[in-house]
Design an enzyme around this catalytic site. Sequence first.
Site, short mmCIF file in Angstrom:
data_model
loop_
_atom_site.label_atom_id
_atom_site.label_comp_id
_atom_site.label_asym_id
_atom_site.label_seq_id
_atom_site.Cartn_x
_atom_site.Cartn_y
_atom_site.Cartn_z
CB THR A 52 37.34 36.95 46.47
OG1 THR A 52 37.02 38.48 46.86
CG2 THR A 52 36.34 36.31 47.38
NE ARG A 108 45.20 36.25 40.59
CZ ARG A 108 44.18 36.27 40.01
NH1 ARG A 108 43.00 36.32 40.86
NH2 ARG A 108 43.94 36.46 38.47
N GLY A 110 39.48 49.30 44.83
CA GLY A 110 39.48 49.52 43.36
C GLY A 110 37.94 49.04 43.40
CD GLU A 122 43.97 29.65 42.69
OE1 GLU A 122 43.58 29.53 41.52
OE2 GLU A 122 43.83 30.43 43.62
CB ILE A 144 36.48 44.11 43.15
CG1 ILE A 144 36.47 43.53 41.66
CG2 ILE A 144 36.10 42.68 44.07
CD1 ILE A 144 37.36 42.34 41.35
CG HIS A 172 40.76 31.36 41.35
ND1 HIS A 172 42.11 31.60 41.14
CD2 HIS A 172 40.09 32.67 40.96
CE1 HIS A 172 42.15 33.21 40.83
NE2 HIS A 172 40.98 33.61 40.53
#
Length: 323
Positions: free
Chosen positions: A232, A234, A156, A263, A158, A282
């Site tokens: 980077t 999930r 995608g 988290e 990113i 994150h």
Amino acid sequence: MKVFATSQLPGDALARLAQHCELDTWESSGPVPADALHERLQGCDGLLCLLTNCVDQALLDACPALRAVSSMSVGVDHVDVDALTARGIPLGNTPGVLVDTTADLTLGLLLAAARRIPEADRFVRTGRWDSASPWHPDMFVGRDLSGATLGIVGLGAIGQAVARRAVGFGMRLIGWSRTSREVEGVEPVSFDTLLASADFISVNVALTADTRNLLDRAAIARMKPGAVLVNTARGGIVDEQALADALRSGSLFAAGVDVFGREPVEADNPLLDLPNVVLAPHIGSASQRTRERMAALAADNLIAALAGKQMPHCVNPEVYEAP
Ligand code: DGY
């Protein structure tokens, strides 16, 4: 119309939003606890939330007046999207604006892990670089990016931005996406081929039911010996215990991890004790400019919804289709 925002946001996003509604904002520095979220959302038409806020069926049941939700994030795995859609509630997110910032961090972690930068920093900082341990040909030797193969999981926006940067480092690119995509300069391969042939793997898929645990113990075992993994996207996509075991045994060289299954990260997370993993809390999208842009998009989504218009960035646009 009433809106609850679960946090102060950067820039003027909330000031703009406040011109369109009666805005109640969680002011404490800590996160809004679930019971307080239920309470403050009573009677609200809109919710502006963060990825740390769980928007589930129970919350929707408790807040029947709610008719729009906007999250200051691109990922929406903290939201029960199906439950929102079933109620005709649009969900806004913030795609696009964080692409370059997240890709930058991905390359940062790739380099930091490959060249052992945090380890070297700790070594110098703690006074261990002394006359007993002077410069030596073996000191902190790492892996070169140039000439290595980068496998991008998820092509995608990113993933593509990671690819553009990696070309500049002289890497060969292979990629896999759940929906097959042609990306210039990236050779499409099967997931298994990517695991077996990439020297570096960058995880850039969204967390969905299909990608949860995609890099499970079996997949990690199929990775090329000595490879470096960077996540980077999930935490739920990678089996952290299996990754830690592979890093400890040396079957993987290093990892860079910005996202975790839980988290904030828990004290007993198996990755915390390992020298060959670079950790971050994150921060993929954490630049001032990007966070302001994300906040602005999140506000724009809600402002549109309150005015009865379609959100500019809507995750479930089917809610706008006539029944
Ligand atoms: C997102 O937006 O989903 C990122 O993970 C945080 O910026």
